[in-house]
Write a protein that holds these residues in place. Structure first.
Motif, PDB file in Angstrom:
ATOM      1  N   ARG A 129       0.863  -1.172   0.000  1.00 54.15           N
ATOM      2  CA  ARG A 129       0.000   0.000   0.000  1.00 54.15           C
ATOM      3  C   ARG A 129       0.909   1.235   0.000  1.00 54.15           C
ATOM      4  O   ARG A 129       2.095   1.129   0.246  1.00 54.15           O
ATOM      5  CB  ARG A 129      -0.912   0.015   1.238  1.00 54.15           C
ATOM      6  N   TYR A 130       0.344   2.402  -0.277  1.00 56.17           N
ATOM      7  CA  TYR A 130       1.208   3.591  -0.356  1.00 56.17           C
ATOM      8  C   TYR A 130       1.643   4.064   1.030  1.00 56.17           C
ATOM      9  O   TYR A 130       2.782   4.464   1.233  1.00 56.17           O
ATOM     10  CB  TYR A 130       0.499   4.741  -1.087  1.00 56.17           C
ATOM     11  N   ALA A 131       0.734   4.043   1.987  1.00 58.41           N
ATOM     12  CA  ALA A 131       1.023   4.631   3.297  1.00 58.41           C
ATOM     13  C   ALA A 131       0.802   3.639   4.431  1.00 58.41           C
ATOM     14  O   ALA A 131       0.002   2.709   4.319  1.00 58.41           O
ATOM     15  CB  ALA A 131       0.146   5.861   3.527  1.00 58.41           C
ATOM     16  N   VAL A 132       1.523   3.873   5.500  1.00 60.59           N
ATOM     17  CA  VAL A 132       1.254   3.230   6.785  1.00 60.59           C
ATOM     18  C   VAL A 132       0.493   4.235   7.635  1.00 60.59           C
ATOM     19  O   VAL A 132       0.843   5.414   7.670  1.00 60.59           O
ATOM     20  CB  VAL A 132       2.560   2.849   7.511  1.00 60.59           C
ATOM     21  N   ILE A 133      -0.560   3.789   8.300  1.00 62.50           N
ATOM     22  CA  ILE A 133      -1.236   4.623   9.292  1.00 62.50           C
ATOM     23  C   ILE A 133      -0.873   4.098  10.668  1.00 62.50           C
ATOM     24  O   ILE A 133      -1.116   2.931  10.984  1.00 62.50           O
ATOM     25  CB  ILE A 133      -2.764   4.615   9.108  1.00 62.50           C
ATOM     26  N   LEU A 134      -0.255   4.959  11.463  1.00 65.65           N
ATOM     27  CA  LEU A 134       0.177   4.607  12.809  1.00 65.65           C
ATOM     28  C   LEU A 134      -0.693   5.379  13.805  1.00 65.65           C
ATOM     29  O   LEU A 134      -0.470   6.561  14.033  1.00 65.65           O
ATOM     30  CB  LEU A 134       1.658   4.978  12.991  1.00 65.65           C
ATOM     31  N   PRO A 135      -1.712   4.737  14.380  1.00 65.69           N
ATOM     32  CA  PRO A 135      -2.573   5.438  15.343  1.00 65.69           C
ATOM     33  C   PRO A 135      -1.812   5.731  16.637  1.00 65.69           C
ATOM     34  O   PRO A 135      -1.043   4.907  17.135  1.00 65.69           O
ATOM     35  CB  PRO A 135      -3.714   4.440  15.599  1.00 65.69           C
ATOM     36  N   GLY A 136      -2.041   6.910  17.166  1.00 62.88           N
ATOM     37  CA  GLY A 136      -1.360   7.299  18.399  1.00 62.88           C
ATOM     38  C   GLY A 136      -1.890   6.587  19.623  1.00 62.88           C
ATOM     39  O   GLY A 136      -2.952   5.958  19.605  1.00 62.88           O
ATOM     40  N   ALA A 137      -1.131   6.680  20.697  1.00 60.03           N
ATOM     41  CA  ALA A 137      -1.521   6.152  22.005  1.00 60.03           C
ATOM     42  C   ALA A 137      -0.694   6.915  23.042  1.00 60.03           C
ATOM     43  O   ALA A 137      -0.034   7.902  22.702  1.00 60.03           O
ATOM     44  CB  ALA A 137      -1.279   4.648  22.087  1.00 60.03           C
ATOM     45  N   LYS A 138      -0.697   6.457  24.245  1.00 58.16           N
ATOM     46  CA  LYS A 138      -0.069   7.184  25.347  1.00 58.16           C
ATOM     47  C   LYS A 138       1.411   7.468  25.101  1.00 58.16           C
ATOM     48  O   LYS A 138       2.170   6.578  24.711  1.00 58.16           O
ATOM     49  CB  LYS A 138      -0.223   6.367  26.643  1.00 58.16           C
ATOM     50  N   VAL A 139       1.795   8.729  25.324  1.00 59.00           N
ATOM     51  CA  VAL A 139       3.205   9.108  25.309  1.00 59.00           C
ATOM     52  C   VAL A 139       3.522   9.856  26.593  1.00 59.00           C
ATOM     53  O   VAL A 139       2.627  10.267  27.333  1.00 59.00           O
ATOM     54  CB  VAL A 139       3.555   9.997  24.089  1.00 59.00           C
ATOM     55  N   TYR A 140       4.820  10.045  26.841  1.00 59.74           N
ATOM     56  CA  TYR A 140       5.275  10.747  28.038  1.00 59.74           C
ATOM     57  C   TYR A 140       6.129  11.943  27.626  1.00 59.74           C
ATOM     58  O   TYR A 140       6.341  12.177  26.428  1.00 59.74           O
ATOM     59  CB  TYR A 140       6.049   9.783  28.933  1.00 59.74           C
ATOM     60  N   SER A 141       6.620  12.679  28.577  1.00 56.10           N
ATOM     61  CA  SER A 141       7.338  13.921  28.282  1.00 56.10           C
ATOM     62  C   SER A 141       8.602  13.698  27.465  1.00 56.10           C
ATOM     63  O   SER A 141       9.008  14.561  26.688  1.00 56.10           O
ATOM     64  CB  SER A 141       7.685  14.649  29.580  1.00 56.10           C
ATOM     65  N   ASN A 142       9.236  12.524  27.618  1.00 59.19           N
ATOM     66  CA  ASN A 142      10.487  12.305  26.880  1.00 59.19           C
ATOM     67  C   ASN A 142      10.584  10.923  26.233  1.00 59.19           C
ATOM     68  O   ASN A 142      11.652  10.516  25.799  1.00 59.19           O
ATOM     69  CB  ASN A 142      11.684  12.516  27.809  1.00 59.19           C
ATOM     70  N   ILE A 202       4.597   7.246   6.146  1.00 60.66           N
ATOM     71  CA  ILE A 202       3.978   6.915   7.433  1.00 60.66           C
ATOM     72  C   ILE A 202       3.144   8.105   7.893  1.00 60.66           C
ATOM     73  O   ILE A 202       3.663   9.227   8.001  1.00 60.66           O
ATOM     74  CB  ILE A 202       5.029   6.594   8.513  1.00 60.66           C
ATOM     75  N   LEU A 203       1.883   7.868   8.143  1.00 64.96           N
ATOM     76  CA  LEU A 203       1.013   8.893   8.717  1.00 64.96           C
ATOM     77  C   LEU A 203       0.857   8.609  10.205  1.00 64.96           C
ATOM     78  O   LEU A 203       0.224   7.634  10.593  1.00 64.96           O
ATOM     79  CB  LEU A 203      -0.356   8.889   8.032  1.00 64.96           C
ATOM     80  N   VAL A 204       1.469   9.456  11.019  1.00 67.28           N
ATOM     81  CA  VAL A 204       1.360   9.343  12.479  1.00 67.28           C
ATOM     82  C   VAL A 204       0.174  10.188  12.914  1.00 67.28           C
ATOM     83  O   VAL A 204       0.152  11.404  12.699  1.00 67.28           O
ATOM     84  CB  VAL A 204       2.648   9.829  13.176  1.00 67.28           C
ATOM     85  N   ASP A 241       0.389  20.923  26.305  1.00 64.69           N
ATOM     86  CA  ASP A 241       1.172  20.112  27.228  1.00 64.69           C
ATOM     87  C   ASP A 241       1.053  18.607  26.959  1.00 64.69           C
ATOM     88  O   ASP A 241       1.558  17.793  27.737  1.00 64.69           O
ATOM     89  CB  ASP A 241       0.769  20.409  28.684  1.00 64.69           C
ATOM     90  N   TYR A 242       0.383  18.242  25.865  1.00 66.51           N
ATOM     91  CA  TYR A 242       0.307  16.824  25.519  1.00 66.51           C
ATOM     92  C   TYR A 242       0.314  16.695  24.005  1.00 66.51           C
ATOM     93  O   TYR A 242      -0.593  17.170  23.323  1.00 66.51           O
ATOM     94  CB  TYR A 242      -0.954  16.162  26.091  1.00 66.51           C
ATOM     95  N   ASP A 243       1.333  16.017  23.481  1.00 65.42           N
ATOM     96  CA  ASP A 243       1.559  15.984  22.037  1.00 65.42           C
ATOM     97  C   ASP A 243       2.035  14.594  21.632  1.00 65.42           C
ATOM     98  O   ASP A 243       3.222  14.277  21.716  1.00 65.42           O
ATOM     99  CB  ASP A 243       2.605  17.044  21.670  1.00 65.42           C
ATOM    100  N   GLU A 244       1.081  13.756  21.209  1.00 63.65           N
ATOM    101  CA  GLU A 244       1.443  12.397  20.817  1.00 63.65           C
ATOM    102  C   GLU A 244       2.266  12.371  19.530  1.00 63.65           C
ATOM    103  O   GLU A 244       3.262  11.650  19.431  1.00 63.65           O
ATOM    104  CB  GLU A 244       0.174  11.554  20.640  1.00 63.65           C
ATOM    105  N   VAL A 245       1.843  13.155  18.540  1.00 63.16           N
ATOM    106  CA  VAL A 245       2.440  13.009  17.213  1.00 63.16           C
ATOM    107  C   VAL A 245       3.901  13.447  17.155  1.00 63.16           C
ATOM    108  O   VAL A 245       4.745  12.773  16.555  1.00 63.16           O
ATOM    109  CB  VAL A 245       1.599  13.734  16.136  1.00 63.16           C
TER     110      VAL A 245
END
Length: 223
Positions: free
Chosen positions: A47-60, A85-87, A95-99
């Motif tokens: 396929r042309y793209a990967v879709i990577l769905p977000g989930a929990k991330v931390y500050s670093n 890749i589409l993140v 103050d919260y940024d998964e991508v």
């Protein structure tokens, strides 16, 4: 007493019917999506793209769930199964940024070329991720990389919205506890019901915006 008994019987019947209906939705969604789900990257159609769905991330750093999705996504790129890749994730607050956290992890830990990474900052749910993939990023076909419990709903939504989607089950780099798997499955049972009605009623996402085609310049999706 007879009146109370009738009410109780009515409620029990109603509960049974609703439960049967919800179970039916879950079974239908799994069966619909199952032919498009793969456990081995070598079996995944291109396929042309990967879709990577977000989930929990931390500050670093990112969570194990996200890391597994990153691993699977990069396996697809390395195997020639996709080109971009589409993140997609939650960046609804400063103050919260998964991508961006996912992008930085991919670049710093895996050395991923930034030109391959598109970022959807308003993927607040799986439904919104797929809707925006189609309407904002002009994704026509994709490999969705996520955990096994999540792949069926993801593929169902994407294909119902017109994306020629398949899915790769993200590898578990760390084995999760059985109790956690049960929690995920219960939440997914309810999420599939919501997704079914979102698709049925063509619910609009929180945000849309100008198009940033996945075939173009990824930097236009960065901030």
């Amino acid at each position: 007493m007879k009146f109370r008994k009738c009410i109780l019987i009515t409620l029990l019947i109603l509960f049974f019917v609703v439960g049967l209906f919800c179970t039916g939705i879950n079974i239908y969604m799994v069966l619909y999506a199952k032919p498009y789900v793969y456990a081995d990257v070598n079996s995944v159609p291109e396929r042309y793209a990967v879709i990577l769905p977000g989930a929990k991330v931390y500050s670093n750093t990112v969570s194990h769930v996200v890391r597994d999705r990153i691993e699977g996504s990069l396996l697809c790129i390395d195997a020639g199964k996709a080109k971009r890749i589409l993140v997609s994730g939650d960046h609804g607050r400063k103050d919260y940024d998964e991508v961006n956290q996912i992008r930085l992890y991919m670049q710093n830990v895996y050395g991923t070329d930034g030109s391959l990474i598109f970022m959807d900052h308003a993927g607040f749910s799986t439904y919104e991720t797929m809707y925006r993939a189609r309407d904002v990023f002009c994704v026509k076909d994709a490999v969705i990389v996520t955990q096994k419990f999540h792949v069926y709903r993801s593929v169902y939504i994407a294909r119902k919205l017109g994306i020629d989607a398949v899915a790769l089950e993200a590898p578990e780099m760390v084995s999760y506890a059985k109790r956690l798997h049960r929690v995920w499955e219960f939440r997914e049972f309810l999420a599939r019901i919501k997704a079914f009605f979102s698709v049925a009623f063509n619910v609009k996402p929180t945000y849309l915006g100008n198009q940033i085609p996945i075939t173009g310049d990824s930097s236009k999706s960065w901030d």
